[in-house]
Design a protein around this motif. Structure first.
Motif, short mmCIF file in Angstrom:
data_model
loop_
_atom_site.label_atom_id
_atom_site.label_comp_id
_atom_site.label_asym_id
_atom_site.label_seq_id
_atom_site.Cartn_x
_atom_site.Cartn_y
_atom_site.Cartn_z
N ALA A 16 7.63 -38.45 19.26
CA ALA A 16 7.07 -37.05 18.55
C ALA A 16 6.72 -37.21 16.84
O ALA A 16 5.60 -36.86 16.46
N PRO A 17 7.66 -37.76 16.18
CA PRO A 17 7.25 -37.91 14.69
C PRO A 17 6.13 -38.69 14.41
O PRO A 17 5.24 -38.45 13.80
N ARG A 18 6.00 -39.87 15.02
CA ARG A 18 4.82 -40.69 14.91
C ARG A 18 3.46 -39.93 15.56
O ARG A 18 2.50 -40.13 14.86
N LEU A 19 3.52 -39.52 16.83
CA LEU A 19 2.48 -38.74 17.22
C LEU A 19 1.99 -37.46 16.25
O LEU A 19 0.93 -37.38 16.02
N THR A 20 3.06 -36.74 15.87
CA THR A 20 2.78 -35.64 15.00
C THR A 20 2.06 -36.22 13.50
O THR A 20 0.99 -35.72 13.14
N ILE A 76 0.19 -39.00 13.26
CA ILE A 76 -1.13 -39.45 13.77
C ILE A 76 -2.17 -38.36 13.93
O ILE A 76 -3.23 -38.35 13.28
N LEU A 77 -1.59 -37.28 14.51
CA LEU A 77 -2.59 -35.97 14.67
C LEU A 77 -2.75 -35.34 13.59
O LEU A 77 -3.76 -35.10 13.01
N LYS A 78 -1.93 -35.28 12.28
CA LYS A 78 -2.07 -34.73 11.10
C LYS A 78 -3.01 -35.47 10.28
O LYS A 78 -4.00 -35.16 9.69
N ASN A 79 -2.85 -36.92 10.16
CA ASN A 79 -3.80 -37.85 9.61
C ASN A 79 -5.29 -37.58 10.07
O ASN A 79 -6.28 -37.57 9.26
N SER A 80 -5.41 -37.48 11.54
CA SER A 80 -6.96 -37.60 12.04
C SER A 80 -7.32 -36.08 11.69
O SER A 80 -8.55 -36.09 11.32
N LEU A 81 -6.70 -35.02 11.58
CA LEU A 81 -7.23 -33.54 11.42
C LEU A 81 -7.59 -33.54 10.08
O LEU A 81 -8.41 -33.02 9.60
N ASP A 82 -6.70 -34.24 8.96
CA ASP A 82 -6.97 -34.20 7.53
C ASP A 82 -8.35 -34.92 7.30
O ASP A 82 -8.98 -34.82 6.41
N SER A 83 -8.42 -36.00 8.07
CA SER A 83 -9.59 -36.88 8.01
C SER A 83 -11.06 -36.23 8.35
O SER A 83 -12.10 -36.18 7.81
#
Length: 77
Positions: free
Chosen positions: A59-63, A65-72
């Motif tokens: 969960a922490p790693r998936l969160t 990854i999702l945060k980085n992709s949304l920020d980009s």
């Protein structure tokens, strides 16, 4: 032509009788099946446990990854 039609009708009747007999045999065997409820319960519980354990670890790693992709994606505007 008449003999061809008669042989086709005969073949259809034989096939139809075979299918009806197979259908009745299948449902008779299916009706006798009791199933393995404790086995299915065990499979469901083990699968739930595995998914929960893997999700807890990932969960922490998936969160992130999702945060980085949304920020980009926000930077594209």
């Amino acid at each position: 032509m008449n003999t061809v039609m008669k042989s086709m009708v005969d073949a259809e009747l034989v096939l139809r009788e075979y299918l009806i007999k197979s259908h009745k045999n299948f449902y008779a065997r299916l009706k006798d099946e009791k199933g393995d409820v404790p086995g299915w319960v065990l499979v469901v519980l083990m699968t739930t446990g595995l998914v929960t354990a893997i999700w807890t670890i990932a969960a922490p790693r998936l969160t992130a990854i999702l945060k980085n992709s949304l920020d980009s994606m926000n930077g594209i505007r």
